[in-house]
Design a protein around this motif. Structure first.
Motif, short mmCIF file in Angstrom:
data_model
loop_
_atom_site.label_atom_id
_atom_site.label_comp_id
_atom_site.label_asym_id
_atom_site.label_seq_id
_atom_site.Cartn_x
_atom_site.Cartn_y
_atom_site.Cartn_z
N ILE A 1 0.59 -0.78 -0.10
CA ILE A 1 -0.05 0.72 0.00
C ILE A 1 1.31 1.01 -0.04
O ILE A 1 1.58 1.36 0.47
N ALA A 2 0.95 2.04 -1.46
CA ALA A 2 1.75 3.27 -0.98
C ALA A 2 0.81 4.68 -0.16
O ALA A 2 -0.08 4.59 -1.06
N ILE A 3 1.16 5.24 0.13
CA ILE A 3 0.65 6.36 0.34
C ILE A 3 1.27 8.03 -0.10
O ILE A 3 2.10 8.10 -0.45
N VAL A 4 0.56 8.40 -1.20
CA VAL A 4 0.80 9.93 -2.43
C VAL A 4 0.06 11.16 -2.11
O VAL A 4 -0.87 10.64 -1.33
N GLY A 5 0.96 11.51 -2.82
CA GLY A 5 0.16 13.09 -2.64
C GLY A 5 0.58 13.61 -2.85
O GLY A 5 2.18 13.33 -3.25
N ARG A 6 0.23 15.19 -2.83
CA ARG A 6 1.56 16.53 -3.72
C ARG A 6 1.70 16.92 -2.32
O ARG A 6 1.23 16.13 -1.14
N PRO A 7 3.18 17.54 -2.00
CA PRO A 7 4.18 17.84 -1.02
C PRO A 7 3.15 18.28 0.68
O PRO A 7 2.14 19.27 0.24
N ASN A 8 3.49 17.76 1.16
CA ASN A 8 3.19 18.44 2.88
C ASN A 8 1.49 18.22 2.28
O ASN A 8 1.14 19.70 3.39
N VAL A 9 0.55 17.53 2.36
CA VAL A 9 -0.18 17.04 2.59
C VAL A 9 -0.81 16.12 3.74
O VAL A 9 -2.20 15.77 4.40
N GLY A 10 0.61 15.48 4.33
CA GLY A 10 0.17 14.65 5.45
C GLY A 10 0.61 12.89 5.94
O GLY A 10 0.13 12.50 6.05
N ILE B 1 -3.04 4.71 -1.41
CA ILE B 1 -3.77 6.07 -0.40
C ILE B 1 -3.57 7.44 -1.20
O ILE B 1 -2.32 7.42 -0.75
N VAL B 2 -4.47 8.07 -1.76
CA VAL B 2 -4.13 9.22 -1.94
C VAL B 2 -4.83 10.35 -1.06
O VAL B 2 -6.00 10.11 -0.99
N VAL B 3 -3.64 10.64 -0.66
CA VAL B 3 -4.13 11.56 0.43
C VAL B 3 -4.40 13.55 -0.33
O VAL B 3 -3.17 13.78 -0.72
N ILE B 4 -5.43 13.97 0.53
CA ILE B 4 -5.19 15.14 -0.41
C ILE B 4 -5.97 16.19 1.37
O ILE B 4 -6.51 15.57 2.52
N ASP B 5 -5.07 17.13 0.99
CA ASP B 5 -5.35 18.52 2.51
C ASP B 5 -7.59 19.25 2.04
O ASP B 5 -7.41 19.71 1.01
N ALA B 6 -7.79 19.23 3.22
CA ALA B 6 -8.88 19.56 3.03
C ALA B 6 -8.71 20.52 3.72
O ALA B 6 -10.28 21.54 3.35
N SER B 7 -7.36 21.36 4.16
CA SER B 7 -7.79 22.70 4.20
C SER B 7 -7.75 23.59 2.94
O SER B 7 -7.61 24.73 3.08
N GLU B 8 -6.75 22.51 2.04
CA GLU B 8 -7.19 23.58 0.69
C GLU B 8 -7.69 23.22 -0.41
O GLU B 8 -8.44 22.31 -0.13
N PRO B 9 -8.18 24.45 -1.77
CA PRO B 9 -9.16 23.30 -2.06
C PRO B 9 -8.39 22.64 -3.66
O PRO B 9 -7.76 22.63 -3.56
N PHE B 10 -9.16 21.67 -3.99
CA PHE B 10 -8.64 20.14 -4.04
C PHE B 10 -7.97 21.22 -5.39
O PHE B 10 -8.26 22.23 -6.00
N THR B 11 -7.02 20.72 -5.90
CA THR B 11 -5.71 21.09 -7.21
C THR B 11 -5.94 20.19 -7.97
O THR B 11 -6.22 18.99 -8.11
N HIS B 12 -5.58 20.53 -9.25
CA HIS B 12 -5.10 19.92 -10.34
C HIS B 12 -3.72 19.16 -10.12
O HIS B 12 -3.74 17.87 -10.29
N GLN B 13 -2.48 19.83 -9.05
CA GLN B 13 -1.90 17.99 -8.73
C GLN B 13 -2.74 17.63 -8.26
O GLN B 13 -2.43 16.02 -7.99
N LYS C 1 -7.00 16.07 7.38
CA LYS C 1 -7.38 17.89 8.43
C LYS C 1 -8.47 17.47 8.11
O LYS C 1 -8.80 19.15 8.76
N TRP C 2 -9.27 16.43 8.59
CA TRP C 2 -10.58 17.06 8.80
C TRP C 2 -11.27 17.26 10.00
O TRP C 2 -12.44 17.66 10.10
N ASP C 3 -10.69 17.12 10.90
CA ASP C 3 -10.74 17.98 12.23
C ASP C 3 -10.75 19.08 11.77
O ASP C 3 -11.33 19.53 13.06
N LEU C 4 -11.00 20.28 11.06
CA LEU C 4 -10.30 21.35 11.27
C LEU C 4 -11.95 22.09 10.65
O LEU C 4 -12.49 22.95 10.59
N PHE C 5 -12.70 19.97 10.09
CA PHE C 5 -13.98 21.08 9.27
C PHE C 5 -14.97 19.86 10.08
O PHE C 5 -16.56 19.96 9.63
N GLU C 6 -15.33 18.51 11.11
CA GLU C 6 -15.92 17.77 10.98
C GLU C 6 -17.08 18.56 12.14
O GLU C 6 -18.49 18.14 11.64
#
Length: 456
Positions: free
Chosen positions: A187-196, A271-283, A304-309
């Protein structure tokens, strides 16, 4: 029984990563003539003369004075902590020094620290390509760690002597054990930089296996971590953040992205990790696209769903936005997580393992052909005057990813929209959660296959 472990340690830029690559016979660690390139522990398995052992590459150990002067002190101290963890886990320590420079203050500090571990130490004088440097390696006797073994990790010189020295120091009972080999889900954990990504790995492991830092680009190599999850042995692969090609700098970052892409290639699920605190991006789309292009399974993890739940209606709005952004993979499961609090971290791994199982599912040919007949009867393929598509039968040719071969009279006339229709019908009945499925259309003689004729 667990494999014995060997840690490669030393000050920066003495050739630790080059030696690691030589031992595991792969370019797993990034090698650059830049001190501090390796930050996390990189892990591999070495097989030699009937003996198997795990090996850790580690970041360079700096002196206290060098740490104090560093402009990235927090990161340097974290790198040192990772190396110390590798040393604590190791059965044997390979201490690499540089034959071209002779003993340095940094070598003395490392040697004094290693003596306190009370563990077997193999002293290796690297970069000893010439006779003169072999003789210069004798200077390292003064460190008081035994015979220095002159090697050239770059050219492979002296590696057999090193392996023999390691084998002599491995725990005897481990050397006699032949570990059973079986394929573990990766299982690979991937995503753009600095998403956790590294924070998620740490939350899964419950220990600081990876360096976690708010500095983008902290993880440079793809790092494998083996563990047992609810009785299931698995491998987690943490990776460097993937940027758009136009934003990839030359050198270390470029190689880091290549490592991340190779990690996707050897994974079963990402697992594609996405940062909930930023808009979804082309990246974010580009990272997910790389997973789909590689025909791997995928789980979307909104971090980072703890910021919005606590916000009313936030989940529905985020899910709608995510489905629109990742419209090209509506079958991908979506989970809202917080690597910081641990929320739904267990669920994301469970989902990844469900996807692994879905990728291995095989459907009986008779059932597939019943589905094909129903699909064509409900919605026949489009026709042109004098040209029509007639399907004869379908079979599943492969798993990982599930691959279905449709035999028909005119494959070139099967429109993209009809391909999608057939895929949707397969998914409606059999699921295939989180995994791409591949549909192949081939020309076949008009006569039905033998198994079909026998049913009539």
């Amino acid at each position: 029984m667990a494999l014995p472990q060997v840690a490669i340690v030393g000050r920066p830029n003495v050739g630790k990563s080059t030696l690691f690559n030589r031992l595991v016979r792969q370019r797993r660690a990034i090698v650059e003539e830049v001190p501090g390139t390796t930050r996390d522990r990189i892990y591999g398995v070495v097989e030699w003369d009937g003996i198997r052992f795990g090996v850790f590459d580690t970041g360079g150990l700096l002196t206290e004075e060098e740490i104090a002067r560093s402009t990235e002190r927090e990161l340097v101290e974290a790198t040192k902590a990772q190396a110390e963890l590798a040393i604590a886990e190791a059965d044997v320590i390979v201490f690499v020094v540089d034959a071209s420079t002779g003993p340095t203050t940094g070598d003395w500090e490392v040697a004094n620290f290693l003596r306190q571990t009370k563990k077997p130490i193999v002293l290796v004088a690297n970069k000893a390509e010439s006779r003169e440097r072999e003789l210069a390696a004798l200077q390292f006797y003064e460190l008081g760690l035994g015979d220095p073994i002159p090697i050239s990790a770059l050219h492979g010189k002296g590696i057999v002597d090193l392996l023999e020295a390691i084998a002599e120091r491995l725990p005897a009972r481990e050397r006699e054990v032949e570990e059973a080999e079986f394929e573990k889900p990766k299982i690979a954990i991937v995503g753009r930089p600095n998403v956790g990504k590294s924070a998620l790995l740490n939350a899964i492991l419950g220990q600081p296996r990876q360096i976690v830092s708010p500095i983008p680009g902290t993880t440079r190599d793809a790092v494998d971590t083996e563990l047992v999850w609810k009785g299931q042995p698995i491998v987690l692969i943490d990776t460097a953040g993937i940027r758009r090609p136009g934003r990839i700098e030359r050198g270390i970052e470029r190689y880091s992205v290549l490592r991340a892409e190779r990690a996707i290639e050897r994974a079963d699920v990402a697992i594609v990790v996405i940062d909930a605190s930023e808009p979804f991006t082309h990246q974010d789309q580009a990272v997910a696209g790389k997973v789909i292009d590689a025909k791997k399974g995928v789980v979307l993890a909104i971090n980072k769903w703890d910021l919005f739940e606590h916000m009313e209606g936030a989940r529905e709005a985020f899910e709608e936005d995510a489905r629109e952004t990742f419209h090209f993979m509506p079958w991908a499961p979506l989970v809202f997580i917080s690597a910081l609090t641990g929320k739904n971290v267990e669920q994301v791994v469970d989902l990844a393992l469900v996807v692994v199982a879905e990728r291995s599912r095989r459907i009986p040919t008779a059932e597939l052909n019943d589905l094909l007949r129903e699909a064509v009867a409900h919605h026949p393929p489009p026709t042109k005057p004098g040209k029509w598509v007639k399907f004869y039968y379908v079979t599943q040719a492969e798993v990982n990813p599930p691959t279905f071969v449709f035999f028909c009279n005119r494959p070139e006339l099967v429109h993209f929209s009809y391909r999608r229709y057939l895929e949707n019908r397969i998914r409606e009945r059999y699921g295939f959660l989180g995994t791409p499925i591949e549909l192949i259309f081939r020309e076949r003689a008009r006569s039905a296959p033998a198994w079909e004729r026998s049913r009539k």
